[in-house]
Motif scaffolding. Sequence first.
Motif, PDB file in Angstrom:
ATOM      1  N   TYR A 146       1.012  -0.852  -0.178  1.00 53.69           N
ATOM      2  CA  TYR A 146       0.028   0.052   0.072  1.00 53.69           C
ATOM      3  C   TYR A 146       1.361   0.642  -0.249  1.00 53.69           C
ATOM      4  O   TYR A 146       1.839   1.389   0.537  1.00 53.69           O
ATOM      5  CB  TYR A 146      -1.360  -0.509   1.581  1.00 53.69           C
ATOM      6  CG  TYR A 146      -2.059  -1.088   1.679  1.00 53.69           C
ATOM      7  CD1 TYR A 146      -3.288  -1.106   0.637  1.00 53.69           C
ATOM      8  CD2 TYR A 146      -1.531  -2.345   1.795  1.00 53.69           C
ATOM      9  CE1 TYR A 146      -4.311  -1.790   1.036  1.00 53.69           C
ATOM     10  CE2 TYR A 146      -2.699  -3.094   1.790  1.00 53.69           C
ATOM     11  CZ  TYR A 146      -4.006  -3.089   1.844  1.00 53.69           C
ATOM     12  OH  TYR A 146      -5.223  -3.532   0.989  1.00 53.69           O
ATOM     13  N   THR A 153      -3.716   6.114  -1.843  1.00 53.34           N
ATOM     14  CA  THR A 153      -5.378   6.625  -1.431  1.00 53.34           C
ATOM     15  C   THR A 153      -5.405   7.518   0.074  1.00 53.34           C
ATOM     16  O   THR A 153      -4.640   6.298   0.586  1.00 53.34           O
ATOM     17  CB  THR A 153      -5.761   5.537  -1.769  1.00 53.34           C
ATOM     18  OG1 THR A 153      -5.685   4.820  -3.477  1.00 53.34           O
ATOM     19  CG2 THR A 153      -7.435   5.158  -1.191  1.00 53.34           C
ATOM     20  N   LEU A 155      -5.141   6.232   3.641  1.00 48.36           N
ATOM     21  CA  LEU A 155      -5.470   4.495   4.366  1.00 48.36           C
ATOM     22  C   LEU A 155      -5.804   4.259   5.290  1.00 48.36           C
ATOM     23  O   LEU A 155      -6.638   3.118   5.814  1.00 48.36           O
ATOM     24  CB  LEU A 155      -3.268   4.493   4.241  1.00 48.36           C
ATOM     25  CG  LEU A 155      -2.991   4.267   2.573  1.00 48.36           C
ATOM     26  CD1 LEU A 155      -1.174   4.035   3.347  1.00 48.36           C
ATOM     27  CD2 LEU A 155      -2.999   3.410   2.049  1.00 48.36           C
ATOM     28  N   THR A 157      -9.065   4.328   5.799  1.00 49.57           N
ATOM     29  CA  THR A 157     -10.430   4.046   5.629  1.00 49.57           C
ATOM     30  C   THR A 157      -9.607   2.411   5.553  1.00 49.57           C
ATOM     31  O   THR A 157     -10.457   1.605   4.755  1.00 49.57           O
ATOM     32  CB  THR A 157     -10.584   4.571   4.891  1.00 49.57           C
ATOM     33  OG1 THR A 157     -10.142   4.230   3.105  1.00 49.57           O
ATOM     34  CG2 THR A 157     -11.370   5.804   4.865  1.00 49.57           C
ATOM     35  N   LYS A 158      -8.966   1.995   5.283  1.00 49.99           N
ATOM     36  CA  LYS A 158      -8.001   0.546   4.650  1.00 49.99           C
ATOM     37  C   LYS A 158      -7.767  -0.150   5.497  1.00 49.99           C
ATOM     38  O   LYS A 158      -7.188  -1.333   5.448  1.00 49.99           O
ATOM     39  CB  LYS A 158      -7.156   0.370   3.139  1.00 49.99           C
ATOM     40  CG  LYS A 158      -7.335   1.972   2.714  1.00 49.99           C
ATOM     41  CD  LYS A 158      -8.045   0.951   1.527  1.00 49.99           C
ATOM     42  CE  LYS A 158      -8.491   1.508   0.033  1.00 49.99           C
ATOM     43  NZ  LYS A 158      -9.316   1.117  -0.757  1.00 49.99           N
ATOM     44  N   GLU A 161      -8.258  -3.640   6.464  1.00 49.91           N
ATOM     45  CA  GLU A 161      -8.066  -4.856   4.886  1.00 49.91           C
ATOM     46  C   GLU A 161      -6.461  -5.238   4.878  1.00 49.91           C
ATOM     47  O   GLU A 161      -5.911  -6.042   4.606  1.00 49.91           O
ATOM     48  CB  GLU A 161      -8.555  -4.103   3.791  1.00 49.91           C
ATOM     49  CG  GLU A 161      -7.835  -3.171   2.765  1.00 49.91           C
ATOM     50  CD  GLU A 161      -8.516  -3.088   1.591  1.00 49.91           C
ATOM     51  OE1 GLU A 161      -7.203  -3.244   0.604  1.00 49.91           O
ATOM     52  OE2 GLU A 161      -9.798  -2.867   1.970  1.00 49.91           O
TER      53      GLU A 161
END
Length: 456
Positions: A146, A153, A155, A157-158, A161
Motif C-alpha cells: 500500500y 489513496t 489509508l 479507511t483501509k 483490509e
Amino acid sequence: MSIDFNRFKQDIIGKKVGVVGLGVSNIPLIRYLLTLGAEVYGFDQRKLEALSQEVHDFRSEVRLSLGENYLDDLKGLDMIFKTPGMRIDHPALLSAKEEGAVITSEMDEFLKYCSARTIGITGSDGKTTTTTVVGEILKKAGYHVYVGGNIGTPLFTKLDEIKPSDVVVLELSSFQLMTMTNSPEIAIVTNLSPNHLDMHKDMQEYIEAKMNIFRYQKPGDLLILNEDNEITKSFAPLANGKVEFFSSKNENEDAYFSDGSLYLRYERIVDLSEMKVKGVHNAENFLAAFLAVEDFVQKPIMRELALSFPGVKHRCQFIREHEGVRYYNDSIASSPTRTLASISSLEKKVNVILGGYDKQLDFAPLAEEGYKYIKNAILVGDTRHKIQESFRTASKKSGQQIPIHMAETFEDAVKKLRAISQEGDLAILSPACASFDLFRNFEERGDRFVQLVNEF
C-alpha cells in the motif's frame, strides 16, 4: 506493535467527530467514520456550491459548517481530524483542545493502528520518487504493498483490509509530520533544505516537524539518513533505533554512489548510465530505497527495478522533442535546491522557466550556481522580480551573466521558451517555486506545460 484497531471502532461509536477540510482526501475518511457510527461534523472555508458533489450527497448525514467563519462551530467535539495544512496552534484548535477534544490527523491515527510493516519517507526533495521506488521494488519482490500518505489513496479507511504480512510505504510531508505522535518502523530522510517557510514559523520549526518521522521509533526500528546533508546527518545521535547512511560522496557508508555506480554494502547494484532516470539526486533516492528494503528483498530485484523504472510524472519528465529541442516537465521543483538538483543532472545547459508563488525562500544559491547549468532563464509569476534581483546580485559577484527574459503569463513564458530554444537545446519547466499564484498545485501546472508543449 500497533494498537488493536477494534478498540478505535468501539470507542468511536456515537462520538462527535469533526473533520476540517472537505477536499478529495477527506471524503473517504468522512464516509468511513459514518459507517463506524460516529456523529460527523464537516468544516470548510468554502461555501457549499464550491464543494464537490460528494459533499452535497452526504450533507444530510454530516453537519456542515462552511464559509468565512467555518471554525466558529469547532466546539463540543470529542475528536477532530485536522487537515495537514492547518497549524496545530490555530486558535480554534487550541480552544477545542482546552474543551477536551482530541486533535489528530488521518495519518497519525493510521500509524497508531496499522498492523503491517511501515516505511516512511520525508525530505525537502526526492521523497515522492523514493517512496515510489520503494513501493515498486517491494511489488516486484512479491509483497502486497500500500502506498499513501502525501500521495496515493487515504489509508486510514483501509485499516480493516491491511494484513500484518503487507507493507505500507508512506510519503510524509512536514505538514503531516508536524502533529504526529507515531513514527514508521523504517524512516528515510532524503535531505533537508529551506522549504515551506510560508507555513512554518522558521527553519527550526520545519526541521522539528521532519524529526517526527523518527522521534517515536522504538529500539528495533531503522532510520536511514543522507550523510552528505549536514542537517540530516545531525539526526543520527537522536535516533532510538538503528541508523544507516547513504552518500554520493563517501564510499565508507552503508550505500553509496561512486564512479557512476550505485553500491550497497560495497556490492555494485547498477550503473547510473544504465538507468532511465538521470542525475546524482536520483542515485541518492535509489540508495535510500535499497537500504529500506535490504532486509527482505534480494539485490537482483533491486537492480531489475533500477533498470526499468521510468521516473515519476512531473519530475524531470521527458515530454517530446520538437524542432530538435528536447522538452522536460519538472513542475515538482518548488524550491531552489530542487531546481539546481534537476538542471545539474542534465547533460548540457538548459533554457528554464523559473518563478511562481513566494514561499519566502532564498534564491541566492540558485542564482550563484545557476550559471553553470542555465543557458537562458524565463521568469514568471509572483517571484519573477525577486529571482531577477538574485541573479543580478550574483552576476555582480561572479561576473557571469545569464540572459533573463520576463513573462507576464504562464502561456507567455512557454512561448518565450520555444522562441529562444534552438536545435540541440534542452528546455525545461523547473520553477524553484510553488504553483499557488497561478495553479491549484504543481500537477496542474505541469499538465498545463505538457499541454502547451504538445500543441507546438
